[in-house]
Design a protein around this motif. Sequence first.
Motif, PDB file in Angstrom:
ATOM      1  N   PHE A  37     -13.776  18.768 -62.144  1.00  0.00           N
ATOM      2  CA  PHE A  37     -14.617  19.400 -61.131  1.00  0.00           C
ATOM      3  C   PHE A  37     -15.806  20.022 -61.843  1.00  0.00           C
ATOM      4  O   PHE A  37     -15.806  20.162 -63.068  1.00  0.00           O
ATOM      5  N   ARG A  38     -16.812  20.412 -61.083  1.00  0.00           N
ATOM      6  CA  ARG A  38     -17.956  21.096 -61.677  1.00  0.00           C
ATOM      7  C   ARG A  38     -18.499  22.130 -60.720  1.00  0.00           C
ATOM      8  O   ARG A  38     -18.316  22.041 -59.507  1.00  0.00           O
ATOM      9  N   GLN A  39     -19.169  23.114 -61.308  1.00  0.00           N
ATOM     10  CA  GLN A  39     -19.778  24.170 -60.508  1.00  0.00           C
ATOM     11  C   GLN A  39     -21.137  24.511 -61.086  1.00  0.00           C
ATOM     12  O   GLN A  39     -21.232  24.955 -62.236  1.00  0.00           O
ATOM     13  N   ALA A  40     -22.163  24.291 -60.289  1.00  0.00           N
ATOM     14  CA  ALA A  40     -23.521  24.634 -60.681  1.00  0.00           C
ATOM     15  C   ALA A  40     -23.817  26.063 -60.234  1.00  0.00           C
ATOM     16  O   ALA A  40     -23.172  26.581 -59.312  1.00  0.00           O
ATOM     17  N   PRO A  41     -24.795  26.713 -60.859  1.00  0.00           N
ATOM     18  CA  PRO A  41     -25.128  28.087 -60.480  1.00  0.00           C
ATOM     19  C   PRO A  41     -25.471  28.205 -59.002  1.00  0.00           C
ATOM     20  O   PRO A  41     -26.257  27.423 -58.473  1.00  0.00           O
ATOM     21  N   GLY A  42     -24.846  29.148 -58.336  1.00  0.00           N
ATOM     22  CA  GLY A  42     -25.116  29.382 -56.929  1.00  0.00           C
ATOM     23  C   GLY A  42     -24.483  28.400 -55.981  1.00  0.00           C
ATOM     24  O   GLY A  42     -24.736  28.456 -54.769  1.00  0.00           O
ATOM     25  N   LYS A  43     -23.663  27.489 -56.506  1.00  0.00           N
ATOM     26  CA  LYS A  43     -23.042  26.476 -55.655  1.00  0.00           C
ATOM     27  C   LYS A  43     -21.528  26.566 -55.761  1.00  0.00           C
ATOM     28  O   LYS A  43     -20.977  27.134 -56.690  1.00  0.00           O
ATOM     29  N   GLU A  44     -20.868  25.953 -54.789  1.00  0.00           N
ATOM     30  CA  GLU A  44     -19.412  25.916 -54.819  1.00  0.00           C
ATOM     31  C   GLU A  44     -18.930  24.855 -55.814  1.00  0.00           C
ATOM     32  O   GLU A  44     -19.652  23.910 -56.132  1.00  0.00           O
ATOM     33  N   ARG A  45     -17.699  25.044 -56.250  1.00  0.00           N
ATOM     34  CA  ARG A  45     -17.112  24.050 -57.134  1.00  0.00           C
ATOM     35  C   ARG A  45     -16.942  22.740 -56.380  1.00  0.00           C
ATOM     36  O   ARG A  45     -16.514  22.736 -55.219  1.00  0.00           O
ATOM     37  N   GLU A  46     -17.273  21.629 -57.029  1.00  0.00           N
ATOM     38  CA  GLU A  46     -17.182  20.334 -56.376  1.00  0.00           C
ATOM     39  C   GLU A  46     -16.399  19.347 -57.227  1.00  0.00           C
ATOM     40  O   GLU A  46     -16.373  19.417 -58.442  1.00  0.00           O
ATOM     41  N   PHE A  47     -15.785  18.413 -56.534  1.00  0.00           N
ATOM     42  CA  PHE A  47     -14.994  17.371 -57.161  1.00  0.00           C
ATOM     43  C   PHE A  47     -15.891  16.384 -57.893  1.00  0.00           C
ATOM     44  O   PHE A  47     -16.973  16.031 -57.416  1.00  0.00           O
ATOM     45  N   VAL A  48     -15.410  15.916 -59.048  1.00  0.00           N
ATOM     46  CA  VAL A  48     -16.139  14.901 -59.809  1.00  0.00           C
ATOM     47  C   VAL A  48     -15.324  13.610 -59.911  1.00  0.00           C
ATOM     48  O   VAL A  48     -15.793  12.542 -59.519  1.00  0.00           O
ATOM     49  N   ALA A  49     -14.116  13.718 -60.440  1.00  0.00           N
ATOM     50  CA  ALA A  49     -13.299  12.518 -60.653  1.00  0.00           C
ATOM     51  C   ALA A  49     -11.844  12.922 -60.817  1.00  0.00           C
ATOM     52  O   ALA A  49     -11.539  14.053 -61.186  1.00  0.00           O
ATOM     53  N   THR A  91     -26.176  19.208 -64.153  1.00  0.00           N
ATOM     54  CA  THR A  91     -26.011  20.475 -64.863  1.00  0.00           C
ATOM     55  C   THR A  91     -25.011  21.373 -64.138  1.00  0.00           C
ATOM     56  O   THR A  91     -25.166  21.651 -62.943  1.00  0.00           O
ATOM     57  N   ALA A  92     -23.986  21.795 -64.866  1.00  0.00           N
ATOM     58  CA  ALA A  92     -22.920  22.603 -64.268  1.00  0.00           C
ATOM     59  C   ALA A  92     -21.911  22.978 -65.349  1.00  0.00           C
ATOM     60  O   ALA A  92     -21.954  22.443 -66.458  1.00  0.00           O
ATOM     61  N   ASP A 110      -5.421  21.373 -54.359  1.00  0.00           N
ATOM     62  CA  ASP A 110      -4.283  20.533 -54.733  1.00  0.00           C
ATOM     63  C   ASP A 110      -3.977  20.569 -56.222  1.00  0.00           C
ATOM     64  O   ASP A 110      -3.014  19.948 -56.669  1.00  0.00           O
ATOM     65  N   TYR A 111      -4.815  21.257 -56.983  1.00  0.00           N
ATOM     66  CA  TYR A 111      -4.641  21.336 -58.431  1.00  0.00           C
ATOM     67  C   TYR A 111      -4.029  22.676 -58.813  1.00  0.00           C
ATOM     68  O   TYR A 111      -4.432  23.721 -58.306  1.00  0.00           O
ATOM     69  N   ASP A 112      -3.067  22.609 -59.721  1.00  0.00           N
ATOM     70  CA  ASP A 112      -2.267  23.779 -60.041  1.00  0.00           C
ATOM     71  C   ASP A 112      -2.728  24.525 -61.284  1.00  0.00           C
ATOM     72  O   ASP A 112      -2.479  25.726 -61.414  1.00  0.00           O
ATOM     73  N   TYR A 113      -3.332  23.819 -62.201  1.00  0.00           N
ATOM     74  CA  TYR A 113      -3.742  24.429 -63.460  1.00  0.00           C
ATOM     75  C   TYR A 113      -5.200  24.065 -63.749  1.00  0.00           C
ATOM     76  O   TYR A 113      -5.633  22.941 -63.486  1.00  0.00           O
ATOM     77  N   TRP A 114      -5.904  25.023 -64.337  1.00  0.00           N
ATOM     78  CA  TRP A 114      -7.339  24.860 -64.605  1.00  0.00           C
ATOM     79  C   TRP A 114      -7.668  25.332 -66.005  1.00  0.00           C
ATOM     80  O   TRP A 114      -7.065  26.270 -66.522  1.00  0.00           O
ATOM     81  N   GLY A 115      -8.645  24.662 -66.599  1.00  0.00           N
ATOM     82  CA  GLY A 115      -9.197  25.131 -67.849  1.00  0.00           C
ATOM     83  C   GLY A 115     -10.290  26.159 -67.608  1.00  0.00           C
ATOM     84  O   GLY A 115     -10.605  26.495 -66.458  1.00  0.00           O
ATOM     85  N   GLN A 116     -10.887  26.620 -68.699  1.00  0.00           N
ATOM     86  CA  GLN A 116     -11.916  27.648 -68.622  1.00  0.00           C
ATOM     87  C   GLN A 116     -13.309  27.077 -68.387  1.00  0.00           C
ATOM     88  O   GLN A 116     -14.231  27.820 -68.040  1.00  0.00           O
ATOM     89  N   GLY A 117     -13.449  25.789 -68.605  1.00  0.00           N
ATOM     90  CA  GLY A 117     -14.727  25.140 -68.332  1.00  0.00           C
ATOM     91  C   GLY A 117     -15.570  24.948 -69.577  1.00  0.00           C
ATOM     92  O   GLY A 117     -15.437  25.666 -70.570  1.00  0.00           O
ATOM     93  N   THR A 118     -16.459  23.960 -69.506  1.00  0.00           N
ATOM     94  CA  THR A 118     -17.415  23.700 -70.571  1.00  0.00           C
ATOM     95  C   THR A 118     -18.777  23.437 -69.925  1.00  0.00           C
ATOM     96  O   THR A 118     -18.874  22.724 -68.917  1.00  0.00           O
ATOM     97  N   GLN A 119     -19.811  24.008 -70.515  1.00  0.00           N
ATOM     98  CA  GLN A 119     -21.150  23.928 -69.928  1.00  0.00           C
ATOM     99  C   GLN A 119     -21.817  22.610 -70.277  1.00  0.00           C
ATOM    100  O   GLN A 119     -21.853  22.202 -71.448  1.00  0.00           O
ATOM    101  N   VAL A 120     -22.360  21.954 -69.272  1.00  0.00           N
ATOM    102  CA  VAL A 120     -23.186  20.759 -69.453  1.00  0.00           C
ATOM    103  C   VAL A 120     -24.568  21.066 -68.892  1.00  0.00           C
ATOM    104  O   VAL A 120     -24.687  21.455 -67.726  1.00  0.00           O
ATOM    105  N   THR A 121     -25.580  20.890 -69.716  1.00  0.00           N
ATOM    106  CA  THR A 121     -26.952  21.135 -69.287  1.00  0.00           C
ATOM    107  C   THR A 121     -27.778  19.890 -69.555  1.00  0.00           C
ATOM    108  O   THR A 121     -27.812  19.399 -70.687  1.00  0.00           O
ATOM    109  N   VAL A 122     -28.438  19.380 -68.525  1.00  0.00           N
ATOM    110  CA  VAL A 122     -29.268  18.190 -68.634  1.00  0.00           C
ATOM    111  C   VAL A 122     -30.714  18.603 -68.418  1.00  0.00           C
ATOM    112  O   VAL A 122     -31.073  19.088 -67.338  1.00  0.00           O
ATOM    113  N   SER A 123     -31.525  18.425 -69.440  1.00  0.00           N
ATOM    114  CA  SER A 123     -32.927  18.825 -69.346  1.00  0.00           C
ATOM    115  C   SER A 123     -33.771  17.707 -68.741  1.00  0.00           C
ATOM    116  O   SER A 123     -33.475  16.527 -68.945  1.00  0.00           O
ATOM    117  N   PRO A 124     -34.813  18.065 -67.999  1.00  0.00           N
ATOM    118  CA  PRO A 124     -35.661  17.052 -67.342  1.00  0.00           C
ATOM    119  C   PRO A 124     -36.379  16.165 -68.349  1.00  0.00           C
ATOM    120  O   PRO A 124     -36.611  16.559 -69.484  1.00  0.00           O
TER     121      PRO A 124
END
Length: 124
Positions: A37-49, A91-92, A110-124
């Motif tokens: 999943f991913r979460q961008a600033p100011g947005k809700e967490r969204e499914f990726v794959a 970016t999220a 539906d997911y029971d366990y989560w990691g702490q997350g890793t930042q991905v930033t894509v520059s224009p």
Amino acid sequence: QVQLVESGGGLVQTGGSLRLSCTASGRTFSNYAMGWFRQAPGKEREFVATISRSGGSTYYADSVKGRFTISRGNAKNPVYLQMNSLKPEDTAVYYCAAARLKVNSSRSDDYDYWGQGTQVTVSP
């Protein structure tokens, strides 16, 4: 209990690639369907794959289909998210998640366990 740790995030230019990894400790990794999943600033967490326990079934959000690939090996290998043709809108903070019961679910509940997350930033 399953502890998940993501790695592989970073800064990349538009069109570039990154590979995220999710490692797990605790109970048998292969007993869980896995998702990203991913979460961008100011947005809700969204499914990726997501990928099934066996790795034989995958499901993607429309926004990443054809660009991202989720994969997994055996019980001790990480779950990967290969991200190609990255766009600034990718970016999220990316989270790895494990589901005990549900397969191919895009719902974070539906997911029971989560990691702490890793930042991905894509520059224009």
